[in-house]
Design an enzyme around this catalytic site. Structure first.
Site, PDB file in Angstrom:
ATOM      1  CB  CYS A  22      31.998 -49.902  77.385  1.00 45.05           C
ATOM      2  SG  CYS A  22      32.091 -48.126  77.700  1.00 45.05           S
ATOM      3  CB  CYS A  59      36.463 -45.802  79.355  1.00 44.96           C
ATOM      4  SG  CYS A  59      34.693 -46.131  79.067  1.00 44.96           S
ATOM      5  CG  ASP A  92      28.731 -58.524  91.344  1.00 45.60           C
ATOM      6  OD1 ASP A  92      28.192 -57.475  91.756  1.00 45.60           O
ATOM      7  OD2 ASP A  92      28.174 -59.328  90.566  1.00 45.60           O
ATOM      8  CB  CYS A 105      32.934 -48.902  81.182  1.00 42.16           C
ATOM      9  SG  CYS A 105      34.309 -49.652  80.261  1.00 42.16           S
ATOM     10  CG  ASP A 141      27.775 -61.509  87.545  1.00 45.01           C
ATOM     11  OD1 ASP A 141      27.005 -60.533  87.661  1.00 45.01           O
ATOM     12  OD2 ASP A 141      27.380 -62.681  87.414  1.00 45.01           O
ATOM     13  CB  CYS A 200      35.967 -47.589  75.501  1.00 39.50           C
ATOM     14  SG  CYS A 200      35.575 -48.767  76.823  1.00 39.50           S
ATOM     15  CD  GLU A 209      27.669 -54.630  94.558  1.00 41.06           C
ATOM     16  OE1 GLU A 209      27.444 -53.785  93.682  1.00 41.06           O
ATOM     17  OE2 GLU A 209      27.201 -55.789  94.538  1.00 41.06           O
TER      18      GLU A 209
END
Length: 412
Positions: free
Chosen positions: A365, A349, A195, A346, A375, A368, A279
């Protein structure tokens, strides 16, 4: 999931590689090189003006062959007879570069060709006729003669073309070579997701991170001081020329430091990981100005300008370019995924919510309760999407839909 790149049959592949050296020309040779670079710049501007005039009148382009025919006439005309002093091949290469620039523009790969200024990217290229004397650290350039260069490394492969360029008062030669090498198999089995960011240059899915260099930021105050002094000098005076050369050297230092950092970082990553997932960041769009227009002025213009400066200072596109070809040389692979919602999903989950990221650095999150660095969480999502592309053979990983559309300028 473990990932291993393998190959049943290793076939030779062609590798194009450029070797760049600093030239050490004599005074007469340097005058010739400046003259040849000026001829190429003049020809580019004259051909570009003719292309624009023709397109405005007839809505069509002349093209390379028509411009090459015009070049013969320009060499005979009294006002442009100095073009005959330059080698014909470097002038033809300038016209080919212009033709390629037009094709890239119509294919939406680049902006519209612009006129060139003196002292900015002065260069010329020989496709043939040059001779490389590596043992004596010299190269023969047609109509210039043998020019010595700083021989810092051994050249491998067959030289195909050479490009002579001027940068901050120093001349350089780039020798492009071609050779056949066996297809490689990467020695590592490691897979990593990366990232990219501002506070952290790169965050890996294994939790490691690389601090940004901020090459431009470190020299920004000194550069601004020199530019203010330059604005007070008489233009084109001797002191103006000296100060301008000093600013150019500082820009070269900034670029060299950044390039050295990127080469060391990409070499380390490509050697240690067989598969790298990143990305597909559109740097041009991300660094676009937010100033707006007089009718619709932009918001947070100063903040956005600082963000744009930091993004461009990182060199994300150059990082991706270097990492891609180094992985290919070592037998590795790069997987590119869409960047949407990787920082709002997340990794534990799969819940997607903009509220998952309360701050720039923290991820929590709402479903959860999973907590992690934002990052690092994004890097885990990038790695998971890369596995989906590699295993399932999908062209692009599909990102889940948000609960509500993110506002402009919100964190990814």
């Amino acid at each position: 999931l473990p990932f291993r790149l393998c190959c049943d049959r290793l076939e030779p592949m062609k590798r194009l590689q450029a070797y760049k050296f600093q030239l050490r020309p004599k005074a007469g040779q340097e005058r010739l090189m400046r003259r040849f670079a000026g001829c190429c710049r003049f020809l580019w501007n004259k051909a570009l003006a003719l292309e624009k005039e023709t397109y405005a009148a007839d809505k069509k382009r002349l093209g390379y062959h028509a411009l090459a025919g015009k070049l013969k006439d320009w060499k005979k005309e009294e006002d442009t007879s100095f073009l005959a002093e330059a080698h014909s091949q470097i002038l033809q290469q300038a016209l080919k570069d212009l033709d390629r620039a037009y094709k890239n523009f119509f294919a939406k790969r680049a902006d519209f060709p612009r006129f060139k200024r003196k002292g900015v990217h002065d260069a010329f290229r020989y496709p043939q006729g040059f001779k490389l004397d590596e043992g004596n650290s010299r190269i023969f350039l047609p109509k210039i003669g043998y020019v010595r260069y700083r021989n810092s490394r051994k050249i491998e492969g067959t030289p195909k073309q050479v490009t002579v360029s001027l940068s901050a008062g120093r001349w350089f030669v780039s020798i492009q070579t071609e050779r056949e090498v066996p297809e490689s198999v990467h020695t590592s089995q490691s897979v990593v997701g990366i990232d990219m960011g501002i506070a952290r240059f790169a965050t890996f899915s294994d939790g490691a991170s690389i601090r940004p260099l901020h090459s431009f930021r470190k020299h920004e105050k000194k550069l601004a001081k020199l530019q203010r002094k330059l604005a007070k000098q008489v233009k084109f005076s001797a002191n103006w020329q000296k100060l301008r050369a000093k600013i150019q050297r500082l820009h070269r230092t900034i670029a060299n430091v950044r390039n050295d950092f990127l080469h060391k970082t990409t070499t380390m990553i490509s050697k240690n990981h067989a598969l790298v997932v990143i990305e597909d960041l559109k740097v041009r769009h991300m660094s676009r100005s937010a100033s707006g227009t007089l009718e619709v002025p932009g918001k947070n213009v100063r903040t956005k300008a600082g963000l744009n400066k930091s993004i461009l200072d990182q060199g994300w596109f150059e990082f991706r370019r270097q990492l891609e070809y180094k992985l290919k040389w070592l037998g590795g692979k790069m997987v590119v995924i869409p960047p949407q919602y990787t920082s709002q999903t997340c990794s534990h989950c799969g819940c997607v919510d903009r509220a998952n990221r309360p701050t720039q650095a923290k991820f929590k999150c709402t479903a959860c309760g999973f907590e992690a660095n934002a990052d690092h969480n994004a890097a885990l999502n990038i790695l998971a999407a890369g596995h989906a592309v590699s295993v399932c053979g999908a062209g692009r990983a599909q990102a889940p839909a948000l609960k509500q559309e993110p506002a402009y300028g919100a964190a990814r």
